[in-house]
Structure formats: C-alpha cells, structure tokens
Write a protein that holds these residues in place. Sequence first.
Motif, PDB file in Angstrom:
ATOM      1  N   ASP A 134      28.187  38.019  46.633  1.00  0.00           N
ATOM      2  CA  ASP A 134      29.183  36.994  46.949  1.00  0.00           C
ATOM      3  C   ASP A 134      29.096  36.615  48.432  1.00  0.00           C
ATOM      4  O   ASP A 134      28.115  36.926  49.106  1.00  0.00           O
ATOM      5  N   GLU A 135      30.126  35.983  48.966  1.00  0.00           N
ATOM      6  CA  GLU A 135      30.023  35.386  50.297  1.00  0.00           C
ATOM      7  C   GLU A 135      29.778  36.374  51.433  1.00  0.00           C
ATOM      8  O   GLU A 135      29.301  35.974  52.500  1.00  0.00           O
ATOM      9  N   ASP A 136      30.057  37.662  51.252  1.00  0.00           N
ATOM     10  CA  ASP A 136      29.768  38.600  52.348  1.00  0.00           C
ATOM     11  C   ASP A 136      28.299  39.036  52.382  1.00  0.00           C
ATOM     12  O   ASP A 136      27.870  39.711  53.319  1.00  0.00           O
ATOM     13  N   ARG A 137      27.508  38.639  51.373  1.00  0.00           N
ATOM     14  CA  ARG A 137      26.047  38.802  51.347  1.00  0.00           C
ATOM     15  C   ARG A 137      25.585  40.241  51.633  1.00  0.00           C
ATOM     16  O   ARG A 137      24.643  40.474  52.388  1.00  0.00           O
ATOM     17  N   ILE A 138      26.248  41.205  50.999  1.00  0.00           N
ATOM     18  CA  ILE A 138      25.845  42.605  51.115  1.00  0.00           C
ATOM     19  C   ILE A 138      24.385  42.771  50.699  1.00  0.00           C
ATOM     20  O   ILE A 138      23.647  43.570  51.279  1.00  0.00           O
ATOM     21  N   ASN A 139      23.950  41.993  49.701  1.00  0.00           N
ATOM     22  CA  ASN A 139      22.573  42.103  49.214  1.00  0.00           C
ATOM     23  C   ASN A 139      21.549  41.843  50.312  1.00  0.00           C
ATOM     24  O   ASN A 139      20.467  42.447  50.317  1.00  0.00           O
ATOM     25  N   GLU A 140      21.854  40.978  51.247  1.00  0.00           N
ATOM     26  CA  GLU A 140      20.922  40.703  52.339  1.00  0.00           C
ATOM     27  C   GLU A 140      20.812  41.902  53.279  1.00  0.00           C
ATOM     28  O   GLU A 140      19.723  42.209  53.783  1.00  0.00           O
ATOM     29  N   LYS A 141      21.922  42.593  53.500  1.00  0.00           N
ATOM     30  CA  LYS A 141      21.892  43.814  54.320  1.00  0.00           C
ATOM     31  C   LYS A 141      21.087  44.902  53.607  1.00  0.00           C
ATOM     32  O   LYS A 141      20.313  45.628  54.249  1.00  0.00           O
ATOM     33  N   MET A 142      21.274  45.005  52.294  1.00  0.00           N
ATOM     34  CA  MET A 142      20.517  45.981  51.512  1.00  0.00           C
ATOM     35  C   MET A 142      19.031  45.644  51.533  1.00  0.00           C
ATOM     36  O   MET A 142      18.181  46.529  51.690  1.00  0.00           O
ATOM     37  N   ALA A 143      18.711  44.362  51.388  1.00  0.00           N
ATOM     38  CA  ALA A 143      17.315  43.922  51.400  1.00  0.00           C
ATOM     39  C   ALA A 143      16.649  44.269  52.726  1.00  0.00           C
ATOM     40  O   ALA A 143      15.481  44.679  52.757  1.00  0.00           O
ATOM     41  N   ALA A 144      17.374  44.123  53.833  1.00  0.00           N
ATOM     42  CA  ALA A 144      16.815  44.456  55.141  1.00  0.00           C
ATOM     43  C   ALA A 144      16.491  45.954  55.226  1.00  0.00           C
ATOM     44  O   ALA A 144      15.445  46.338  55.754  1.00  0.00           O
ATOM     45  N   ILE A 145      17.358  46.785  54.679  1.00  0.00           N
ATOM     46  CA  ILE A 145      17.119  48.236  54.668  1.00  0.00           C
ATOM     47  C   ILE A 145      15.850  48.564  53.889  1.00  0.00           C
ATOM     48  O   ILE A 145      15.078  49.448  54.271  1.00  0.00           O
ATOM     49  N   LEU A 146      15.610  47.828  52.810  1.00  0.00           N
ATOM     50  CA  LEU A 146      14.481  48.102  51.915  1.00  0.00           C
ATOM     51  C   LEU A 146      13.231  47.281  52.243  1.00  0.00           C
ATOM     52  O   LEU A 146      12.256  47.317  51.504  1.00  0.00           O
ATOM     53  N   ASN A 147      13.278  46.520  53.329  1.00  0.00           N
ATOM     54  CA  ASN A 147      12.131  45.696  53.758  1.00  0.00           C
ATOM     55  C   ASN A 147      11.713  44.665  52.712  1.00  0.00           C
ATOM     56  O   ASN A 147      10.518  44.389  52.525  1.00  0.00           O
ATOM     57  N   VAL A 148      12.687  44.080  52.027  1.00  0.00           N
ATOM     58  CA  VAL A 148      12.406  43.045  51.029  1.00  0.00           C
ATOM     59  C   VAL A 148      12.007  41.759  51.765  1.00  0.00           C
ATOM     60  O   VAL A 148      12.717  41.333  52.685  1.00  0.00           O
ATOM     61  N   PRO A 149      10.897  41.128  51.388  1.00  0.00           N
ATOM     62  CA  PRO A 149      10.476  39.892  52.064  1.00  0.00           C
ATOM     63  C   PRO A 149      11.504  38.768  51.893  1.00  0.00           C
ATOM     64  O   PRO A 149      12.262  38.741  50.919  1.00  0.00           O
ATOM     65  N   ASP A 150      11.505  37.843  52.825  1.00  0.00           N
ATOM     66  CA  ASP A 150      12.467  36.743  52.824  1.00  0.00           C
ATOM     67  C   ASP A 150      12.363  35.836  51.602  1.00  0.00           C
ATOM     68  O   ASP A 150      13.345  35.190  51.232  1.00  0.00           O
ATOM     69  N   ASP A 151      11.204  35.758  50.952  1.00  0.00           N
ATOM     70  CA  ASP A 151      11.066  34.884  49.784  1.00  0.00           C
ATOM     71  C   ASP A 151      11.478  35.578  48.482  1.00  0.00           C
ATOM     72  O   ASP A 151      11.260  35.057  47.401  1.00  0.00           O
ATOM     73  N   HIS A 152      12.090  36.744  48.593  1.00  0.00           N
ATOM     74  CA  HIS A 152      12.643  37.482  47.459  1.00  0.00           C
ATOM     75  C   HIS A 152      14.134  37.694  47.715  1.00  0.00           C
ATOM     76  O   HIS A 152      14.576  37.681  48.860  1.00  0.00           O
ATOM     77  N   GLU A 153      14.892  37.916  46.646  1.00  0.00           N
ATOM     78  CA  GLU A 153      16.329  38.158  46.785  1.00  0.00           C
ATOM     79  C   GLU A 153      16.717  39.414  46.020  1.00  0.00           C
ATOM     80  O   GLU A 153      16.383  39.563  44.841  1.00  0.00           O
ATOM     81  N   LEU A 154      17.423  40.321  46.682  1.00  0.00           N
ATOM     82  CA  LEU A 154      17.972  41.490  46.010  1.00  0.00           C
ATOM     83  C   LEU A 154      19.217  41.021  45.256  1.00  0.00           C
ATOM     84  O   LEU A 154      20.139  40.493  45.869  1.00  0.00           O
ATOM     85  N   VAL A 155      19.220  41.167  43.935  1.00  0.00           N
ATOM     86  CA  VAL A 155      20.300  40.597  43.125  1.00  0.00           C
ATOM     87  C   VAL A 155      21.156  41.623  42.397  1.00  0.00           C
ATOM     88  O   VAL A 155      22.215  41.285  41.881  1.00  0.00           O
ATOM     89  N   CYS A 156      20.697  42.871  42.323  1.00  0.00           N
ATOM     90  CA  CYS A 156      21.467  43.844  41.557  1.00  0.00           C
ATOM     91  C   CYS A 156      21.232  45.249  42.094  1.00  0.00           C
ATOM     92  O   CYS A 156      20.127  45.584  42.523  1.00  0.00           O
ATOM     93  N   PHE A 157      22.273  46.061  42.035  1.00  0.00           N
ATOM     94  CA  PHE A 157      22.241  47.465  42.418  1.00  0.00           C
ATOM     95  C   PHE A 157      22.698  48.273  41.213  1.00  0.00           C
ATOM     96  O   PHE A 157      23.789  48.044  40.691  1.00  0.00           O
ATOM     97  N   LEU A 158      21.831  49.190  40.759  1.00  0.00           N
ATOM     98  CA  LEU A 158      22.153  50.062  39.628  1.00  0.00           C
ATOM     99  C   LEU A 158      22.149  51.513  40.100  1.00  0.00           C
ATOM    100  O   LEU A 158      21.086  52.139  40.185  1.00  0.00           O
ATOM    101  N   PRO A 159      23.310  52.084  40.449  1.00  0.00           N
ATOM    102  CA  PRO A 159      23.320  53.513  40.760  1.00  0.00           C
ATOM    103  C   PRO A 159      23.064  54.278  39.458  1.00  0.00           C
ATOM    104  O   PRO A 159      23.527  53.883  38.388  1.00  0.00           O
ATOM    105  N   VAL A 160      22.306  55.364  39.529  1.00  0.00           N
ATOM    106  CA  VAL A 160      21.954  56.129  38.335  1.00  0.00           C
ATOM    107  C   VAL A 160      22.294  57.590  38.564  1.00  0.00           C
ATOM    108  O   VAL A 160      21.891  58.183  39.564  1.00  0.00           O
ATOM    109  N   GLY A 161      23.045  58.170  37.612  1.00  0.00           N
ATOM    110  CA  GLY A 161      23.398  59.581  37.709  1.00  0.00           C
ATOM    111  C   GLY A 161      24.103  60.034  36.456  1.00  0.00           C
ATOM    112  O   GLY A 161      24.171  59.312  35.459  1.00  0.00           O
TER     113      GLY A 161
END
Length: 133
Positions: free
Chosen positions: A81-108
Amino acid sequence: MQTTSLIAVDDPDVLRKLQSVILPHVGETAPAAICVITQRINAYRDKCFSVQDYSAAIQNMLLAIVELGYQSCWYEGHITDEDRINEKMAAILNVPDDHELVCFLPVGIAADESDAPKKKDFNERAWFNTFGG
C-alpha cells in the motif's frame, strides 16, 4: 512469460532486517519466509498477466506449505500500500529496480490452532448457468 521469481529466506539476520521494516509486524516468529517477486512483461496484445502468474504460484505454495505440516499467510496489501514496505524489503534483498516484491509468506509451525473465517454459504457464491440462478 515466467514473470514470477521467488526468494526463500532462512537466514535469521536477513529475516530480522525484513521484520524491521514490516509495520505492523507479521510473522515475527517464523523461521523462514518466501518473498514473491514479479516483473511486469506484456504477453498478449499489450496485456500483462503477472498478477495471475504470481497469484497462482502463491496459491500453490500455500497448499504445499500446509501439506508439509507448516502454516503461512499471504501478505500483499499490507506491504504494497502507500507506505511501500515492499520497496524497503526489496532493497534488503537486492531486488533489481525492474522487478517488484509483491508478497511476503512467513513459513513456520503455528503456535496454536486458529479459527478459519466464516465463509458464505456455497449457494451465495456459485450458481449454474446464470448469476444468482
């Protein structure tokens, strides 16, 4: 067009970094997570089907996760949403700018049993031949 990519995360330091930017926090006790990445590529008549591609992948992963005895939850709107947490996550994971992190699935393994949400009756959601028929 193979628009979906995945990053499996089981490094506790990387998980902590991801958790530090997800507010409010979700999946904090999960020992692993899967981050779903998409690349918007037109496939047919200038139409992009990346949402359908990654949605199918996520659904299949959720089914497999449960079959293996684990639990997860699909976090998309929470991080895109508007706070764009996914972009902060993408930066941590070195995701290239032409890709978008769209989902987080915690597993346990779930700490306790949870109640499934109440579902509408089948007759309120499915019909034969016409809507509401």
